[in-house]
Design an enzyme around this catalytic site. Structure first.
Site, short mmCIF file in Angstrom:
data_model
loop_
_atom_site.label_atom_id
_atom_site.label_comp_id
_atom_site.label_asym_id
_atom_site.label_seq_id
_atom_site.Cartn_x
_atom_site.Cartn_y
_atom_site.Cartn_z
N HIS A 168 7.66 33.05 110.09
CA HIS A 168 7.07 31.79 109.81
C HIS A 168 8.14 30.67 109.87
O HIS A 168 7.70 29.47 109.54
CB HIS A 168 6.35 31.75 108.33
CG HIS A 168 7.20 31.83 107.26
ND1 HIS A 168 7.74 32.97 106.77
CD2 HIS A 168 7.60 30.97 106.58
CE1 HIS A 168 8.81 32.66 105.97
NE2 HIS A 168 9.06 31.37 105.40
C1 UD1 Z 1 7.59 27.02 102.52
C2 UD1 Z 1 9.13 27.40 102.16
C3 UD1 Z 1 9.66 28.55 102.80
C4 UD1 Z 1 9.13 29.82 102.42
C5 UD1 Z 1 7.53 29.59 102.79
C6 UD1 Z 1 6.75 30.78 102.26
C7 UD1 Z 1 10.28 25.11 102.06
C8 UD1 Z 1 11.05 24.19 102.65
N1 UD1 Z 1 9.75 26.21 102.88
O1 UD1 Z 1 7.45 27.15 103.74
O2 UD1 Z 1 11.06 28.82 102.24
O3 UD1 Z 1 9.55 31.00 103.09
O4 UD1 Z 1 7.02 28.30 102.15
O5 UD1 Z 1 5.21 30.73 102.63
O6 UD1 Z 1 9.73 24.95 100.96
N2 UD1 Z 1 -0.03 25.33 104.72
C9 UD1 Z 1 -1.41 25.62 104.55
N3 UD1 Z 1 -1.82 25.85 103.52
C10 UD1 Z 1 -0.97 26.00 102.61
C11 UD1 Z 1 0.31 25.77 102.57
C12 UD1 Z 1 0.90 25.45 103.48
O7 UD1 Z 1 -2.13 25.61 105.66
O8 UD1 Z 1 -1.37 26.62 101.58
C13 UD1 Z 1 0.17 24.80 106.27
C14 UD1 Z 1 0.29 23.24 106.27
O9 UD1 Z 1 0.07 23.06 107.66
C15 UD1 Z 1 1.87 22.92 106.29
C16 UD1 Z 1 2.53 24.19 106.82
O10 UD1 Z 1 1.41 25.23 106.37
O11 UD1 Z 1 2.36 21.77 106.93
C17 UD1 Z 1 3.82 24.63 106.37
O12 UD1 Z 1 3.76 24.55 104.83
P1 UD1 Z 1 5.12 24.00 103.89
O13 UD1 Z 1 4.94 24.24 102.65
O14 UD1 Z 1 5.56 22.70 104.44
O15 UD1 Z 1 6.18 25.19 104.38
P2 UD1 Z 1 6.15 26.69 104.64
O16 UD1 Z 1 6.49 26.82 106.15
O17 UD1 Z 1 4.96 27.18 103.99
#
Ligand code: UD1
Length: 363
Positions: A211
């Site tokens: 991821h």
């Molecule tokens: C975050 C953490 C990362 C961790 C990861 C585990 C930061 C900078 N990164 O990254 O260290 O390893 O979580 O999962 O905090 N999304 C959904 N549903 C959700 C959450 C996210 O669809 O419940 C999608 C959204 O499109 C979002 C993308 O995933 O834009 C990324 O989510 P985000 O919270 O920005 O960071 P992660 O890549 O999940």
């Protein structure tokens, strides 16, 4: 300190705070002065499978407050968390703000607390990958720069903090609360339906998670990684529970890989079942390398660095990078069952959260 805010925002936080909440309840059973806490969910992760299911499976009480920030750019997410947490602190000021790990929520809430003159404690403080291209590294650096009390997972973290000039009295080497969750749930693991659906026996499959933006945000890098893995696992299958961010890019790829079993984010008890019974793990996560180490399962990290070097020097992890030429020989070794044996890092014994709460009770 007897009045604390516990911050959780994203999936890897939940298994780290669960044991802390349970340790507070145990502490209060015999303490003369109770520790009261507010559990604050920032809402950084909001899908049921990325959040609520973890609370249910790990018996974590419902958060007192959900800031509901949702997704956004790094800055948007940080700003929204800060604005909303500031209101919560102004409404009811804690003595201590306890943050965990390295996600955006960790850094954002630490800054707010510190500026409101609330002491900050950081569980998993002091670890560094040295790779400032990762948002998590910035989060670690900023959080640690304003942390008052560090709860560390390793001697390397202790040394890092010392080198940064932090006084030894602020650093408490306690172990790893994520391993508390792991060890505490080993007898509750759940076999996912896909194991029998695909006739998978023990050690006949690998588990993969990807991821990191550097691996999955570019279509070409993701395609290259998936192709090399799919083509070189022999008669093994690869279970690949996809993070939503990876799924977005995977859907655009429009490819089909016969050896990959693609599924959505897994629940905690199912995911640990898979790791425990896998021949090996392929990942770009940090936490999973710790779980694989404790379970003694071979682990390949598709990154160029790690903030958890003890998983390599002591554990079963190897840093492989993302170059196909480097991946191939190690993948062959893993499939052949020819991997190094590992040990378990000091104090990763399932009792870390009790140590933390005993210390907080005396601060
Ligand atoms: C975050 C953490 C990362 C961790 C990861 C585990 C930061 C900078 N990164 O990254 O260290 O390893 O979580 O999962 O905090 N999304 C959904 N549903 C959700 C959450 C996210 O669809 O419940 C999608 C959204 O499109 C979002 C993308 O995933 O834009 C990324 O989510 P985000 O919270 O920005 O960071 P992660 O890549 O999940």
């Amino acid at each position: 300190m007897k009045k604390i805010d516990i911050i959780a925002g994203a999936r890897p936080n939940f298994m780290k705070i669960g044991p802390v909440v349970h340790a507070i309840h145990r502490y209060n059973e015999s303490a003369t002065e109770q520790i009261t806490y507010r559990l604050i969910h920032t809402g950084q992760h909001y899908d049921k499978k990325m959040s609520e299911d973890f609370f249910d499976q790990l018996n974590i009480p419902k958060p007192h407050i959900n800031l509901g920030v949702g997704s956004g750019t790094q800055a948007t997410q940080t700003a929204n968390i800060m604005m909303r947490y500031e209101e919560a602190v102004k409404a009811d000021k804690p003595e201590l703000c306890l943050v965990v790990g390295d996600v955006t929520s960790t850094m954002a809430c630490a800054i707010v607390a510190k500026k409101e003159h609330v002491k900050v404690a950081h569980i998993e403080g002091g670890i560094r990958s040295g790779d400032e291209n990762m948002p998590e590294e910035i989060n670690r650096m900023v959080t640690d720069s304003i942390t008052d009390f560090f709860f560390t997972t390793s001697n390397v973290a202790n040394e890092n903090l010392k080198a940064l000039g932090h006084a030894e009295g602020k650093v408490f080497f306690v172990g790893n609360t994520m391993i508390d969750s792991l060890l505490g749930n080993l007898d509750r693991l759940q076999k996912p339906a896909l194991v029998d659906e695909n006739n998978l026996s023990e050690k006949s499959f690998l588990v993969m998670t990807l991821h990191r933006p550097s691996n999955v945000d570019g279509m070409e890098s993701l395609r290259q990684l998936l192709e090399i893995i799919n083509s070189n696992v022999g008669d093994k299958k690869v279970i690949f529970p996809m993070h939503p961010r990876t799924k977005k890019m995977y859907d655009q790829l429009g490819m089909n890989y016969e050896n990959l079993i693609i599924t959505g984010p897994m629940s905690y008890l199912e995911f640990i079942y898979l790791i425990k019974n896998a021949l090996g793990v392929i990942t770009d996560s940090g936490g999973i390398t710790e779980e694989a180490t404790v379970l003694g399962v071979p682990c390949m990290t598709l990154r160029n660095s790690t903030e958890r070097p003890e998983t390599v020097t002591i554990g079963t992890n190897e840093i492989v990078g993302t170059n196909p030429e480097n991946i191939l020989p190690l993948l062959e070794k893993l499939i052949a069952g020819n991997w190094k044996k590992g040990g378990i890092p000091e104090l990763w014994d399932g009792k870390t959260a009790d140590r933390i709460i005993d210390i907080i009770g005396k601060l």
